[in-house]
Structure formats: structure tokens, C-alpha cells
Enzyme design. Sequence first.
Site, PDB file in Angstrom:
ATOM      1  N   LEU A  40      51.053  16.601  18.539  1.00 17.23           N
ATOM      2  CA  LEU A  40      51.032  16.924  17.113  1.00 17.23           C
ATOM      3  C   LEU A  40      50.241  15.808  16.444  1.00 17.23           C
ATOM      4  CD1 LEU A  40      54.731  17.882  16.205  1.00 17.23           C
ATOM      5  CD2 LEU A  40      52.719  19.363  16.017  1.00 17.23           C
ATOM      6  N   ASP A  41      49.406  16.147  15.463  1.00 18.22           N
ATOM      7  CA  ASP A  41      48.681  15.073  14.801  1.00 18.22           C
ATOM      8  C   ASP A  41      49.654  14.253  13.954  1.00 18.22           C
ATOM      9  OD1 ASP A  41      48.782  16.205  12.107  1.00 18.22           O
ATOM     10  OD2 ASP A  41      47.221  17.586  12.743  1.00 18.22           O
ATOM     11  N   ALA A  42      49.218  13.086  13.543  1.00 13.12           N
ATOM     12  CA  ALA A  42      50.099  12.164  12.813  1.00 13.12           C
ATOM     13  C   ALA A  42      50.635  12.788  11.528  1.00 13.12           C
ATOM     14  CB  ALA A  42      49.357  10.865  12.506  1.00 13.12           C
ATOM     15  N   SER A  44      51.504  15.809  11.040  1.00  7.88           N
ATOM     16  CA  SER A  44      52.416  16.917  11.315  1.00  7.88           C
ATOM     17  C   SER A  44      53.754  16.377  11.812  1.00  7.88           C
ATOM     18  CB  SER A  44      51.815  17.859  12.358  1.00  7.88           C
ATOM     19  OG  SER A  44      50.593  18.389  11.875  1.00  7.88           O
TER      20      SER A  44
END
Length: 188
Positions: A40-42, A44
Site C-alpha cells: 500500500l502506498d504511504a 493509503s
Amino acid sequence: MSLILFNKPFQVLCQFSREDERATLADYLDIPNIYPAGRLDADSEGLMLLTDDGRLQHQIAHPDHKEAKTYLVQLEGVADRATLDRLQAPIDLGDFVTKPCRATLIAAPEWLWPRDPPIRVRQDKPTSWIAITLEEGKNRQVRRMTAAVGLPTLRLVRSSIGPFSLATHPLMPGEWMEVPAAAVGGKS
């Protein structure tokens, strides 16, 4: 073999190694030899799976295995039927075309924790919530899809991966639990 469900907080990097002063998985999980099965990107939040088994990690993360992932998305603006139809159809994002997905309008999830820091609120812009279920997961895909239909993402929370859901395994941000690995695709 371990399978860990982890609720990734906002602004935590999906890695154990440090690059700078930003929080990483190592700040929350002190379990030897586990690795994320997907990212998950930061920006999210939400459900991640981690394991110490390379084959299981591949099975969960690889697009060929099509573990459905559901995201709860707070949008800047109000999604209507036409917007949902556009999100469900393939969207050309320039470097790839998305596969069809499921998108539904939902009420703001009552069980969802407050984000820290809170999202920016603009009094002249209403917001709405949708649930998007994908069987693929390219970098920043959901955010790019909602931007392509004119409704930027304000908040993105992955609520489920395959059979695992934060609705049935309630974890607050930063919390984790171990579950039977056999639940993934009927394998053990």
C-alpha cells in the site's frame, strides 16, 4: 508458516528497512523473517498481509492469482451512477488499461477510525464514499482511476484481501493478528 493481518496506518512505508525518519513496518511488527504480500502506498491505510512463506507471498501478491481487494474510498465530490459505470469499465490510464472492477456507492463507514491527520475539508466541496473491488493492483491505481473520472481521492482504506476483511477481523491502525495460512485459496 505464519500469516499476519496488519492494519497499516496512514504515512507508514510498506517496508522494514529505513530510508529516512519515516515510519516503516518495523515500527509495528517485530516478527522475524516476514515480508509483505503486496503493498500500500504511504498515503493509503488498511489491510496488509505478511508472511514468512515465499510461495504463499507469491500466491497472495501475484496478479495471476486474482485475490480480490476491496478499497473504501472517500472522494472529493459526489459519485453518481454514470461515474460508477465509468469506474467499473476499463479505463486507459496512459501506461495501462484497467481491468473491469466493481464500484458501488456506500455510506461513510461507521466502523472506520479517524485518520491522523484528518483529511482536508473544503466547505464548498461535498464528499462521497465508494467501495471499489479490484482483481489487480497497479501502483496508485485507485487514486488514478478516481482522478480520471474527475473525483480525486481524499482517503483510501483497503478493507479486504481475498477472504480477510477488517470487518470480520477488526484491527485498529498499527494492530496485527496471526491467522491460519490455510484460509488463502484453500492452501496450507
